[in-house]
Design an enzyme around this catalytic site. Structure first.
Site, PDB file in Angstrom:
ATOM      1  N   HIS A  61       0.869  -1.184   0.000  1.00  0.00           N
ATOM      2  CA  HIS A  61       0.000   0.000   0.000  1.00  0.00           C
ATOM      3  C   HIS A  61       0.903   1.231   0.000  1.00  0.00           C
ATOM      4  O   HIS A  61       1.589   1.477   0.986  1.00  0.00           O
ATOM      5  CB  HIS A  61      -0.882   0.018   1.250  1.00  0.00           C
ATOM      6  CG  HIS A  61      -1.755  -1.202   1.404  1.00  0.00           C
ATOM      7  ND1 HIS A  61      -3.046  -1.244   0.923  1.00  0.00           N
ATOM      8  CD2 HIS A  61      -1.514  -2.411   1.961  1.00  0.00           C
ATOM      9  CE1 HIS A  61      -3.570  -2.443   1.204  1.00  0.00           C
ATOM     10  NE2 HIS A  61      -2.669  -3.171   1.829  1.00  0.00           N
ATOM     11  N   PHE A  62       0.903   1.984  -1.109  1.00  0.00           N
ATOM     12  CA  PHE A  62       1.705   3.207  -1.161  1.00  0.00           C
ATOM     13  C   PHE A  62       0.841   4.446  -0.921  1.00  0.00           C
ATOM     14  O   PHE A  62       1.327   5.567  -0.981  1.00  0.00           O
ATOM     15  CB  PHE A  62       2.478   3.315  -2.488  1.00  0.00           C
ATOM     16  CG  PHE A  62       3.696   2.415  -2.576  1.00  0.00           C
ATOM     17  CD1 PHE A  62       4.058   1.577  -1.517  1.00  0.00           C
ATOM     18  CD2 PHE A  62       4.494   2.408  -3.716  1.00  0.00           C
ATOM     19  CE1 PHE A  62       5.178   0.751  -1.598  1.00  0.00           C
ATOM     20  CE2 PHE A  62       5.623   1.591  -3.804  1.00  0.00           C
ATOM     21  CZ  PHE A  62       5.958   0.762  -2.757  1.00  0.00           C
ATOM     22  N   ARG A  63      -0.469   4.252  -0.677  1.00  0.00           N
ATOM     23  CA  ARG A  63      -1.370   5.318  -0.185  1.00  0.00           C
ATOM     24  C   ARG A  63      -1.515   6.506  -1.123  1.00  0.00           C
ATOM     25  O   ARG A  63      -1.852   7.602  -0.663  1.00  0.00           O
ATOM     26  CB  ARG A  63      -0.869   5.842   1.177  1.00  0.00           C
ATOM     27  CG  ARG A  63      -0.563   4.796   2.233  1.00  0.00           C
ATOM     28  CD  ARG A  63      -1.775   4.015   2.655  1.00  0.00           C
ATOM     29  NE  ARG A  63      -1.514   3.216   3.855  1.00  0.00           N
ATOM     30  CZ  ARG A  63      -2.252   2.158   4.200  1.00  0.00           C
ATOM     31  NH1 ARG A  63      -3.269   1.768   3.447  1.00  0.00           N
ATOM     32  NH2 ARG A  63      -1.990   1.500   5.289  1.00  0.00           N
ATOM     33  N   ASN A  93      -6.953   0.204  -2.439  1.00  0.00           N
ATOM     34  CA  ASN A  93      -7.691   0.995  -1.440  1.00  0.00           C
ATOM     35  C   ASN A  93      -7.067   2.368  -1.192  1.00  0.00           C
ATOM     36  O   ASN A  93      -6.750   2.753  -0.076  1.00  0.00           O
ATOM     37  CB  ASN A  93      -7.850   0.220  -0.123  1.00  0.00           C
ATOM     38  CG  ASN A  93      -6.524  -0.142   0.521  1.00  0.00           C
ATOM     39  OD1 ASN A  93      -5.478  -0.073  -0.117  1.00  0.00           O
ATOM     40  ND2 ASN A  93      -6.572  -0.521   1.787  1.00  0.00           N
ATOM     41  N   ASP A 281       2.646  -6.862   2.507  1.00  0.00           N
ATOM     42  CA  ASP A 281       1.492  -6.094   3.001  1.00  0.00           C
ATOM     43  C   ASP A 281       1.967  -4.805   3.679  1.00  0.00           C
ATOM     44  O   ASP A 281       1.451  -4.411   4.729  1.00  0.00           O
ATOM     45  CB  ASP A 281       0.616  -6.924   3.949  1.00  0.00           C
ATOM     46  CG  ASP A 281      -0.781  -6.311   4.123  1.00  0.00           C
ATOM     47  OD1 ASP A 281      -1.066  -5.254   3.503  1.00  0.00           O
ATOM     48  OD2 ASP A 281      -1.572  -6.880   4.887  1.00  0.00           O
ATOM     49  N   HIS A 285       1.410   3.948   8.206  1.00  0.00           N
ATOM     50  CA  HIS A 285       0.470   4.831   8.911  1.00  0.00           C
ATOM     51  C   HIS A 285       1.250   5.902   9.672  1.00  0.00           C
ATOM     52  O   HIS A 285       2.363   5.645  10.134  1.00  0.00           O
ATOM     53  CB  HIS A 285      -0.361   4.051   9.929  1.00  0.00           C
ATOM     54  CG  HIS A 285      -1.393   3.157   9.321  1.00  0.00           C
ATOM     55  ND1 HIS A 285      -2.468   3.644   8.602  1.00  0.00           N
ATOM     56  CD2 HIS A 285      -1.516   1.807   9.323  1.00  0.00           C
ATOM     57  CE1 HIS A 285      -3.208   2.618   8.189  1.00  0.00           C
ATOM     58  NE2 HIS A 285      -2.648   1.497   8.601  1.00  0.00           N
ATOM     59  N   GLY A 296      -1.725  -2.360  10.687  1.00  0.00           N
ATOM     60  CA  GLY A 296      -0.748  -2.452   9.606  1.00  0.00           C
ATOM     61  C   GLY A 296       0.673  -2.232  10.071  1.00  0.00           C
ATOM     62  O   GLY A 296       0.920  -1.636  11.120  1.00  0.00           O
TER      63      GLY A 296
END
Ligand code: ZN
Length: 414
Positions: A61-63, A93, A281, A285, A296
């Site tokens: 997840h690189f957001r 996401n 994964d 955050h 996470g």
């Protein structure tokens, strides 16, 4: 023609190990052997360091877009290169989510401009990741390699069945985040694993199960596979390496194995061939979000050293085996010609200092986030350099595009 010569390295890949020189020509492994001199080549002296095929991460997840305070494509790519990864698959996401060609095109174009590691976006299974109405899988198809609502499971069986049918027609896999909420964690995971395995058998679609954490899921998977279902699965470094018994209830979804015994069962499943890939994964955050309970681990930079320290140094896995889970296995699922140091394969490599012990400290991260229970841990297997298609993208704390433009500035000519 551009040639990078890696001189005097200990090459380890799933097929074995040997010591010598490796030449990468025009982005692909070319000559392998001993005592090379190639006029005009750039030379990186390996000095006996270990060379592995560049790692491939099926799950990160690189957001970006949406949460630049946690991570973005640039810092995520920096973190990947620092961790030895040369190809990364990103979950959908984001905000907005990857349920339209516009969002996926933004990600691909930004990643291309960064030109650091390869980015493979995943498209959403359902619109807005809401689990109700399928996203336009056909419109997304030219830009994504797979579909997933990762972050939550697709609860409705009819929606998942239709997604598998349409993905099959498009020749792409569905990645399943197996979780039914509200029934307890292992049961919720195993129920969805069982359902999705059955649906994959029924539809003939390719199914990949994400971050399996329950030994029971691994048993279901092995049963379905021996019945001929086209299914693969991944497990994360933290579920393999950390348990709640030793690391407390660090918030991550799925949760860490409750005991060392359960963790041992997952490791046994890995050794028995249940998982084709270890995937990070990577879930960065901010400290504020983490304090509010966001699940996470920011794990892409410590994945290899954690696995190397926990398994290879302890004699539980060989380095060729670990290399298979981090490169060749995931590359096959993604359809990439990576994961072996053999002529014709992509010239992606990571140089590792196996005996270099270090303490994981906050200052060493290139990710924007440092949410990980391994802070303060002593690990071995430090990443020394990462090479993507014959170009050095990371070396000794320096990154291409941030600290240097071209590796001719950091290596010699031979
Ligand atoms: Zn997930």
């Amino acid at each position: 023609m551009s040639v990078l010569l890696l001189r005097d390295v200990r090459v380890v890949d799933p097929l074995g190990e040997w010591r010598g020189d490796v030449a990468i020509e025009d982005g692909a492994f070319a000559a392998l052997g001993q005592g090379f001199s190639l006029p005009g080549a750039q030379v990186l002296e390996g000095e006996g360091r270990t060379l592995l095929p560049g790692f491939v991460d099926l799950h990160a997840h690189f957001r970006d877009p949406g949460f630049p305070e946690k991570e973005d494509l640039q810092t995520g790519s920096w973190a990947a290169a620092h961790g030895g990864f040369t190809a990364v698959s990103l979950m959908a996401n984001t905000d907005p989510p990857c349920d339209s060609p516009e969002v996926v095109r933004y990600i691909r174009e930004k990643a291309q401009a960064l030109n650091l590691v390869e980015i493979y976006p995943v498209g959403a299974v359902t619109k807005g990741l809401r689990g109700e109405e399928l996203a336009d899988l056909e419109a997304l198809a030219p830009y994504v390699w797979a579909y997933s609502d990762d972050g939550k499971g697709v609860a409705r069986a009819d929606v998942m069945a239709e997604a598998l049918r349409r993905a099959r027609a498009l020749g792409k896999p569905i990645l399943s985040h197996p979780e039914f909420p509200g029934v307890g964690h292992p049961l919720g995971e195993e129920l969805m694993v069982a359902r999705d395995l059955r649906l994959a058998q029924e539809t003939g679609a390719r199914l990949h199960l994400q971050h399996l954490s329950s030994p029971g899921s691994a048993r279901l998977l092995q049963e379905a596979r021996s019945a001929g279902a086209p299914v693969t699965a991944e497990v994360t470094p933290h579920h393999l390496g950390l348990s709640q018994e030793r690391f407390g209830d660090y918030r991550v979804n799925p949760p860490l194995p409750p005991t060392e015994g359960v963790r041992g069962e997952l490791v046994a499943a890995l050794r028995a061939g249940a998982f084709a890939a270890v995937a990070t994964d990577h879930a960065p955050h901010t400290p504020e979000d983490k304090a509010r309970g966001a699940p996470g681990i920011s794990g892409i930079e410590t994945a290899f050293p954690l696995l190397y320290t926990t398994f290879v140094r302890e004699g539980l896995l060989s380095l060729p085996e670990l290399s298979r889970y981090l490169a060749f296995g995931p590359a096959r699922i993604l359809g990439l010609r990576k994961g072996l140091v053999r002529p014709g394969y992509d010239g992606d490599a990571v140089l590792v200092e196996e005996d270099e012990g270090f303490v994981v400290d906050e200052g060493s991260f290139f990710s924007k986030s440092r949410n990980t229970p391994v802070l303060g841990m002593r690990l071995w297997g430090k990443i020394w350099a990462t090479i993507h298609r014959g170009e050095i993208v990371y070396i000794k704390g320096r990154l291409r595009g941030r600290d240097f433009d071209d590796h001719r500035q950091v290596v010699g000519a031979g």
